[in-house]
Motif scaffolding. Structure first.
Motif, PDB file in Angstrom:
ATOM      1  N   LEU A 205       0.766  -1.050  -0.199  1.00 18.59           N
ATOM      2  CA  LEU A 205      -0.047  -0.063   0.136  1.00 18.59           C
ATOM      3  C   LEU A 205       1.092   1.470  -0.093  1.00 18.59           C
ATOM      4  O   LEU A 205       0.570   2.281  -0.161  1.00 18.59           O
ATOM      5  CB  LEU A 205      -1.149   0.106   0.962  1.00 18.59           C
ATOM      6  CG  LEU A 205      -1.868  -0.969   1.237  1.00 18.59           C
ATOM      7  CD1 LEU A 205      -2.764  -0.808   2.633  1.00 18.59           C
ATOM      8  CD2 LEU A 205      -2.557  -1.406   0.121  1.00 18.59           C
ATOM      9  N   ALA A 206       1.620   1.517   0.495  1.00 19.83           N
ATOM     10  CA  ALA A 206       2.731   2.405   0.963  1.00 19.83           C
ATOM     11  C   ALA A 206       3.607   2.254  -0.542  1.00 19.83           C
ATOM     12  O   ALA A 206       3.922   3.413  -1.160  1.00 19.83           O
ATOM     13  CB  ALA A 206       3.836   2.277   2.364  1.00 19.83           C
ATOM     14  N   ILE A 207       4.205   1.635  -0.872  1.00 20.76           N
ATOM     15  CA  ILE A 207       4.456   1.322  -2.656  1.00 20.76           C
ATOM     16  C   ILE A 207       3.828   2.141  -3.734  1.00 20.76           C
ATOM     17  O   ILE A 207       3.857   2.773  -4.519  1.00 20.76           O
ATOM     18  CB  ILE A 207       5.024   0.703  -2.900  1.00 20.76           C
ATOM     19  CG1 ILE A 207       5.865   0.120  -2.169  1.00 20.76           C
ATOM     20  CG2 ILE A 207       5.836   0.020  -4.311  1.00 20.76           C
ATOM     21  CD1 ILE A 207       6.655  -1.605  -2.122  1.00 20.76           C
ATOM     22  N   ALA A 208       2.282   1.504  -3.773  1.00 20.85           N
ATOM     23  CA  ALA A 208       1.502   1.698  -4.223  1.00 20.85           C
ATOM     24  C   ALA A 208       1.116   3.539  -4.441  1.00 20.85           C
ATOM     25  O   ALA A 208       1.064   4.288  -5.273  1.00 20.85           O
ATOM     26  CB  ALA A 208       0.564   1.264  -4.353  1.00 20.85           C
ATOM     27  N   GLY A 209       0.636   4.090  -3.000  1.00 21.43           N
ATOM     28  CA  GLY A 209       0.641   5.365  -2.849  1.00 21.43           C
ATOM     29  C   GLY A 209       1.938   5.998  -3.037  1.00 21.43           C
ATOM     30  O   GLY A 209       1.009   7.114  -3.826  1.00 21.43           O
ATOM     31  N   SER A 210       2.791   5.802  -2.509  1.00 21.12           N
ATOM     32  CA  SER A 210       3.903   6.881  -3.387  1.00 21.12           C
ATOM     33  C   SER A 210       4.130   6.529  -4.709  1.00 21.12           C
ATOM     34  O   SER A 210       4.138   7.746  -5.356  1.00 21.12           O
ATOM     35  CB  SER A 210       4.891   6.545  -3.003  1.00 21.12           C
ATOM     36  OG  SER A 210       5.828   5.026  -3.427  1.00 21.12           O
TER      37      SER A 210
ATOM     38  N   GLU B 244       1.054   9.505 -16.705  1.00 20.08           N
ATOM     39  CA  GLU B 244       0.685   9.523 -15.665  1.00 20.08           C
ATOM     40  C   GLU B 244      -0.246   9.484 -15.010  1.00 20.08           C
ATOM     41  O   GLU B 244      -0.915   8.684 -13.891  1.00 20.08           O
ATOM     42  CB  GLU B 244       1.358  11.276 -15.384  1.00 20.08           C
ATOM     43  CG  GLU B 244       2.965  11.643 -15.586  1.00 20.08           C
ATOM     44  CD  GLU B 244       3.513  10.878 -14.955  1.00 20.08           C
ATOM     45  OE1 GLU B 244       3.574   9.976 -14.210  1.00 20.08           O
ATOM     46  OE2 GLU B 244       4.795  11.476 -14.506  1.00 20.08           O
ATOM     47  N   VAL B 245      -1.545   9.317 -15.798  1.00 17.96           N
ATOM     48  CA  VAL B 245      -2.712   9.062 -15.542  1.00 17.96           C
ATOM     49  C   VAL B 245      -2.454   7.804 -15.612  1.00 17.96           C
ATOM     50  O   VAL B 245      -3.341   6.785 -14.386  1.00 17.96           O
ATOM     51  CB  VAL B 245      -4.075   9.643 -16.845  1.00 17.96           C
ATOM     52  CG1 VAL B 245      -5.489   8.884 -16.314  1.00 17.96           C
ATOM     53  CG2 VAL B 245      -3.559  10.498 -16.394  1.00 17.96           C
ATOM     54  N   LEU B 246      -2.117   6.539 -16.722  1.00 19.55           N
ATOM     55  CA  LEU B 246      -2.519   5.730 -16.902  1.00 19.55           C
ATOM     56  C   LEU B 246      -1.322   4.693 -15.425  1.00 19.55           C
ATOM     57  O   LEU B 246      -2.044   4.224 -14.386  1.00 19.55           O
ATOM     58  CB  LEU B 246      -1.763   4.934 -18.097  1.00 19.55           C
ATOM     59  CG  LEU B 246      -2.824   5.158 -19.083  1.00 19.55           C
ATOM     60  CD1 LEU B 246      -1.620   5.329 -20.417  1.00 19.55           C
ATOM     61  CD2 LEU B 246      -3.551   4.244 -18.740  1.00 19.55           C
TER      62      LEU B 246
ATOM     63  N   ALA C  89      -2.572   2.038 -12.535  1.00 16.86           N
ATOM     64  CA  ALA C  89      -2.912   1.391 -12.125  1.00 16.86           C
ATOM     65  C   ALA C  89      -2.433   1.007 -10.769  1.00 16.86           C
ATOM     66  O   ALA C  89      -2.360  -0.132 -10.036  1.00 16.86           O
ATOM     67  CB  ALA C  89      -1.004   0.950 -13.202  1.00 16.86           C
ATOM     68  N   ASN C  90      -1.699   1.969  -9.933  1.00 12.86           N
ATOM     69  CA  ASN C  90      -1.611   1.779  -8.893  1.00 12.86           C
ATOM     70  C   ASN C  90      -2.754   1.994  -7.749  1.00 12.86           C
ATOM     71  O   ASN C  90      -2.761   1.475  -6.861  1.00 12.86           O
ATOM     72  CB  ASN C  90      -0.586   3.119  -8.210  1.00 12.86           C
ATOM     73  CG  ASN C  90       0.675   3.307  -8.444  1.00 12.86           C
ATOM     74  OD1 ASN C  90       1.605   2.206  -8.075  1.00 12.86           O
ATOM     75  ND2 ASN C  90       1.581   3.442  -9.600  1.00 12.86           N
TER      76      ASN C  90
END
Length: 99
Positions: free
Chosen positions: A5-10, A73-75, A79-80
């Motif tokens: 979650l932290a990685i995807a959030g960043s 960036e939107v993509l 994805a995240n």
């Protein structure tokens, strides 16, 4: 699970900042003294991404590159966000299974 979650959030924060940088560049095309910006990314020790906004060199192909970058960036943001949703689904399924 928390690390995912932290990685995807960043990654989402970096993508959002990338859209803002691209929007700044496109919005200031007609401004003579406006500086063109670029987003620089680097990995962090915990697996996330850190960003830094820097002044970029003038580039005649920049408007097209900025529009493509904004879409990319939107993509990346999408994805995240999908990764976070799937991690939440997995955690919910795990908790349902244990209950």
């Amino acid at each position: 699970m928390g690390n995912i979650l932290a990685i995807a959030g960043s990654g989402m924060r970096a993508a959002q900042q990338g859209v803002q940088v691209a929007a700044h560049n496109v919005a200031n095309l007609a401004t003579p003294d406006a500086q063109r910006l670029q987003l620089q990314r680097s990995s962090t020790a915990d697996g996330g991404v850190a960003t830094r906004v820097a002044v970029a060199d003038a580039d005649p192909a920049a408007p097209l590159a900025d529009l493509v970058a904004a879409r990319t960036e939107v993509l990346a943001f999408t994805a995240n966000a999908t990764l976070i949703r799937r991690a939440d689904d997995m955690l919910g399924a795990l908790l349902d299974d244990k209950a």
